[in-house]
Design a protein around this motif. Structure first.
Motif, short mmCIF file in Angstrom:
data_model
loop_
_atom_site.label_atom_id
_atom_site.label_comp_id
_atom_site.label_asym_id
_atom_site.label_seq_id
_atom_site.Cartn_x
_atom_site.Cartn_y
_atom_site.Cartn_z
N GLY A 32 83.79 33.46 68.92
CA GLY A 32 83.67 32.42 69.92
C GLY A 32 82.26 32.25 70.46
O GLY A 32 81.83 31.14 70.77
N SER A 33 81.53 33.34 70.54
CA SER A 33 80.16 33.27 71.04
C SER A 33 79.27 32.43 70.11
O SER A 33 78.51 31.58 70.57
CB SER A 33 79.60 34.69 71.19
N GLU A 34 79.38 32.68 68.81
CA GLU A 34 78.62 31.87 67.84
C GLU A 34 79.05 30.41 67.89
O GLU A 34 78.22 29.51 67.83
CB GLU A 34 78.84 32.40 66.42
N GLY A 35 80.35 30.18 67.98
CA GLY A 35 80.86 28.82 68.03
C GLY A 35 80.37 28.08 69.27
O GLY A 35 79.92 26.94 69.19
N LEU A 36 80.45 28.74 70.41
CA LEU A 36 80.00 28.12 71.66
C LEU A 36 78.50 27.84 71.61
O LEU A 36 78.06 26.76 72.03
CB LEU A 36 80.34 29.01 72.85
N ASP A 37 77.73 28.77 71.10
CA ASP A 37 76.29 28.57 70.99
C ASP A 37 75.97 27.34 70.16
O ASP A 37 75.15 26.51 70.54
CB ASP A 37 75.63 29.82 70.40
N TYR A 38 76.64 27.20 69.02
CA TYR A 38 76.41 26.03 68.19
C TYR A 38 76.77 24.75 68.95
O TYR A 38 75.99 23.79 69.00
CB TYR A 38 77.19 26.09 66.88
N LEU A 39 77.95 24.72 69.53
CA LEU A 39 78.43 23.52 70.21
C LEU A 39 77.54 23.12 71.38
O LEU A 39 77.31 21.93 71.61
CB LEU A 39 79.86 23.73 70.69
N LEU A 65 86.70 31.15 74.55
CA LEU A 65 86.03 29.96 74.02
C LEU A 65 86.68 28.69 74.55
O LEU A 65 86.00 27.79 75.03
CB LEU A 65 86.03 29.97 72.49
N LEU A 66 87.99 28.62 74.50
CA LEU A 66 88.68 27.44 75.02
C LEU A 66 88.42 27.25 76.51
O LEU A 66 88.22 26.12 76.97
CB LEU A 66 90.19 27.56 74.76
N ALA A 67 88.41 28.34 77.26
CA ALA A 67 88.14 28.25 78.70
C ALA A 67 86.73 27.73 78.96
O ALA A 67 86.52 26.90 79.85
CB ALA A 67 88.33 29.61 79.36
N ARG A 68 85.77 28.20 78.18
CA ARG A 68 84.38 27.75 78.35
C ARG A 68 84.21 26.29 77.95
O ARG A 68 83.48 25.54 78.59
CB ARG A 68 83.43 28.64 77.55
N LEU A 75 82.11 18.87 75.81
CA LEU A 75 82.81 19.62 74.77
C LEU A 75 84.32 19.66 74.95
O LEU A 75 85.05 19.88 73.99
CB LEU A 75 82.27 21.07 74.73
N ARG A 76 84.80 19.41 76.14
CA ARG A 76 86.24 19.54 76.39
C ARG A 76 87.08 18.49 75.67
O ARG A 76 88.29 18.65 75.54
CB ARG A 76 86.53 19.55 77.87
N THR A 77 86.45 17.44 75.18
CA THR A 77 87.20 16.39 74.49
C THR A 77 87.38 16.66 72.99
O THR A 77 88.09 15.91 72.33
CB THR A 77 86.50 15.03 74.67
N ILE A 78 86.77 17.71 72.47
CA ILE A 78 86.94 18.04 71.06
C ILE A 78 88.35 18.58 70.86
O ILE A 78 88.73 19.58 71.49
CB ILE A 78 85.91 19.10 70.59
#
Length: 133
Positions: A32-39, A65-68, A75-78
């Protein structure tokens, strides 16, 4: 975007997406950390149209990740699909309360294709689907 730490599950997901949406650009992250960083750092036009993630991962799990993502208006609309081995009712409730789809991980390519095809048609209507036998 696929966020998955297990190499076998990642391979299965990538094969499924290649089969159902040939030529689709797929970004992957191992947690999730890598995913969030990219997004958070990618340009808006490079932002994925769908997020497929696991719940149980190192560094930052799918729940966090979902909470962030929910806190970020951009990002919440993805749309998100959670594929997990968890059978915990509280995990399902939390994921679905956040607007994501909660699914149990299948263990074969054919089962994954059957599971994902209708979801991709619904969540990615602008993407051309492959003809399935």
């Amino acid at each position: 975007m696929v966020v998955e730490d297990d190499p076998d599950d990642l391979y299965l997901l990538l094969r499924t997406l290649e089969r159902l949406r040939p030529g689709l650009g797929i970004i992957s992250a191992l947690n999730g950390s890598e995913g969030l960083d990219y997004l958070q750092h990618c340009e808006a036009e490079r932002r994925p149209g769908l997020l497929i993630l696991d719940l149980n991962m190192p560094c930052m799990d799918g729940r966090e990740l979902l909470a962030r993502l929910a806190l970020d208006p951009a990002l919440r609309t993805i749309p998100a699909i959670v594929l997990t081995t968890s059978d915990q009712p509280q995990d399902r409730a939390r994921v679905e309360a956040g607007g994501a789809v909660f699914l149990s991980k299948p263990d074969s390519l054919s089962a994954m294709v059957r599971l994902m095809d209708p979801l991709l048609q619904r969540l990615m209507p602008g993407q051309p689907a492959a003809a399935l036998p």
